[in-house]
Design a protein around this motif. Sequence first.
Motif, PDB file in Angstrom:
ATOM      1  N   ARG A  64       0.200   5.709  -5.991  1.00 49.39           N
ATOM      2  CA  ARG A  64       0.984   5.906  -7.214  1.00 49.39           C
ATOM      3  C   ARG A  64       0.602   4.840  -8.232  1.00 49.39           C
ATOM      4  O   ARG A  64       0.239   3.732  -7.856  1.00 49.39           O
ATOM      5  N   MET A 107      -0.249   0.960  -7.129  1.00 49.46           N
ATOM      6  CA  MET A 107       0.638   0.415  -6.101  1.00 49.46           C
ATOM      7  C   MET A 107       0.072   0.751  -4.733  1.00 49.46           C
ATOM      8  O   MET A 107       0.135   1.886  -4.291  1.00 49.46           O
ATOM      9  N   GLY A 158       2.405   0.052   1.085  1.00 50.01           N
ATOM     10  CA  GLY A 158       2.945   1.180   1.820  1.00 50.01           C
ATOM     11  C   GLY A 158       2.023   2.393   1.849  1.00 50.01           C
ATOM     12  O   GLY A 158       2.341   3.397   2.451  1.00 50.01           O
ATOM     13  N   VAL A 159       0.882   2.309   1.180  1.00 49.03           N
ATOM     14  CA  VAL A 159      -0.058   3.429   1.215  1.00 49.03           C
ATOM     15  C   VAL A 159      -0.918   3.284   2.470  1.00 49.03           C
ATOM     16  O   VAL A 159      -1.520   2.242   2.691  1.00 49.03           O
ATOM     17  N   PRO A 160      -0.954   4.308   3.308  1.00 49.55           N
ATOM     18  CA  PRO A 160      -1.720   4.169   4.545  1.00 49.55           C
ATOM     19  C   PRO A 160      -3.211   3.967   4.284  1.00 49.55           C
ATOM     20  O   PRO A 160      -3.758   4.527   3.333  1.00 49.55           O
ATOM     21  N   ALA A 161      -3.840   3.144   5.118  1.00 48.45           N
ATOM     22  CA  ALA A 161      -5.276   2.920   5.009  1.00 48.45           C
ATOM     23  C   ALA A 161      -5.979   3.861   5.975  1.00 48.45           C
ATOM     24  O   ALA A 161      -5.554   4.027   7.112  1.00 48.45           O
ATOM     25  N   GLN A 181      -1.969   9.445  -1.608  1.00 47.93           N
ATOM     26  CA  GLN A 181      -0.629   8.865  -1.588  1.00 47.93           C
ATOM     27  C   GLN A 181      -0.482   7.675  -2.528  1.00 47.93           C
ATOM     28  O   GLN A 181       0.498   6.944  -2.464  1.00 47.93           O
ATOM     29  N   ASP A 231      -5.325   5.802   1.317  1.00 47.69           N
ATOM     30  CA  ASP A 231      -5.272   7.250   1.243  1.00 47.69           C
ATOM     31  C   ASP A 231      -4.935   7.648  -0.196  1.00 47.69           C
ATOM     32  O   ASP A 231      -3.795   7.564  -0.621  1.00 47.69           O
TER      33      ASP A 231
END
Lengths: 434, 282
Positions: free
Chosen positions: B17, B26, B29-32, B15, B12
């Motif tokens: 960074r 990074m 933790g970023v939703p797919a 989101q 996504d």
Amino acid sequence: MSEKFDVIVVGAGPSGNAAAYTAAKAGLSVLQIERGEYPGSKNVQGAILYANALEQIIPDFREDAPLERHIIEQRMWVLDEESFVGTHFRSDDYNKPPYNRYTIIRAQFDKWFSSKVKEAGALVICETTVESLILDGDQVVGVRCDRQGGEVFADVVILADGVNSTLARKAGFHGEIQAGNVALAVKEILFMPQETIEARFNIKEEEGVVIEMFGKITDGMMGTGFLYTNKDSITLGVGCMLSDFKENPNRTSPYTLLEKMKAHPSVAPLIAGGEMKEYCAHLIPEGGFYAVPKVHGNGWMIVGDSGGFVNAVHREGSNLAMTTGRLAAETAIAAKAAGKGFKAKQLASYKQALDESFVMKDLHKYRDMPQVFHQNNQFFTTYPELLNRAARSMITVDGIDKKTKEKEIFSNFRKSRSLTGLAGDALKLWRAFR
Amino acid sequence: MHIVVCIKQVPDSAQIRVHPVTNTIMRQGVPAIVNPYDLFALEEALRLKDKFGGKVTVICMGPPQAEDALKKCISFGADDAVLVTDRSFAGADTLATSYALAAAVRQLGREQKVDIVFTGKQTIDGDTAQVGPGIAKRLGLQLLTYVSRIADLDLEHDSITVERRAEGGVQVLKTAVPCLITMLEGTNEMRFAPLENMIHAARYPVRKWNKEAAGIEDVTKIGLKGSPTVVSKVFGPTPRAEKALMQSVEDATPRDVALNVIQKIFTQHPTLERDILAKAAV
């Protein structure tokens, strides 16, 4: 189509996941329904994971769970406007595996927990809101979702839908939440390079520090602040009773509290240079023992925050959530095996198991604590100030003899709080903690 | 009718960074999510199925966790889903990706003749818009890019008429089926899946194809080996030096605050004040 499962779990937080995992693992057919985009997308916690509760569900969770740092040091700070008096407890004992507590990032942790739930055989559907319970007479027989053809049935519905538990309220299982029974907490996750965190907090890779704060930072309201170290971020937050926010004469808002806390001279250097990654707010049920509603009935059980299972004194919640989820699932498993139906009578062993576990024992032990702190805001204003003043006076070398200083400190205490007040506060504290 | 929709699981981008020190992206933790542009392709395919009947197969090349993206497509109403996944695909650029996907679509065609292949306009992580045309070329399909509407589909005569966004207007194009369509964003709205579909998708066993199953013959054309593209540098744009200023508004009327702000802007941009005053005078 109206499919029927053994168990429907509403919500995919720690309690819902614990329930769905335990039930599916035992071979029950489980449907778990989550409102968020994915499990963890809407879930908020400090967040500290207490290993024990999870160990009882997934003994080898350490192998692949996304854990940030294990805690080796706990600091307790009592703050006034410009200083703090505190204790630090650090022990190498906490460096011996298996570790006892970890910092976690819930968006990642919950996703992992949910993957375990799916592996165990439960069906997990997201972006679906359960709008109401389906009743057959006084027996809960299923749920109604916000999707077309949204009725689905089960022998048992486990409500793990969080602090607001609109479902339980709608069904009349418990009343509206009271402002005096919930805390409103806000937190930020501040990104910071790993090396910076480790240097600032004097820790090695994977080691973590917790700082609990109270005193003037809550502007006279009942609440606490906290700071946790993650792998490459710092979590910083503060929470106070919702009723206190409502009645606060300065109309202090949660975010101003947090901004003030970040600017506090003892906190600011620890978070300097941090880049904000996440900002969240959450209600925490802190009513304690007396606020726990009826937890089971015909075809339903309540677990986690929905049941108010939070030990506010020790900042424990997710472990109670997981434990209640597990116990509810075990009750459903036993009821299914017994084959005598799923009425309140067959599910009563859930209440019994709760009473026998640390969950209700701890809540009972601290049953008067919320009241004591709530009605005596001197614990959050006068005492922190006096303590800090006393420490400053004793430690500053200025040619005044220590005896005179002691007298002055004592008279400061006397001025702010009468002798009977002091004795009364001590007694109240002792009784509440007993 | 058999429609194949190619999708991609992407982070996504809202989101994501950039690491402040190493300057790398990074992803942790970023939703797919399903590439948002692909959902317009899927919805258009589902609408054709609603109208003409047939079957919609969704296909995706990616790591094992991309199964979630395919299941999501099943919940919207796709009939079948295939995940083309193999370690040897790692590091693929658009050339290698279109080679692998073309092979897989050809393989699907052996099960049931494919009439239309859909892709999104582009992905939000690569933004190249090259994979769709690459597949069309390799499979010898008529290529229709940036399609905003399917005006007509005549299965009897194997012809299709679409509207295509072009510079300065809309082109109406008619061509033969089979074809490949890359669908423009905002052209339709994804349906809200019924509960039955959600449960069906949660249960659905997504088919997984490795490179052999996907019918890939030339291993020098996939993965890093088959990718001539070189990423020479990744960088985050430098943040602007001046930051937003916060101003305390306690004990001040809105008028005072506004005047104060305007005064500050004028101090920094003297010409602005002159211009505005000049305009006001006219």
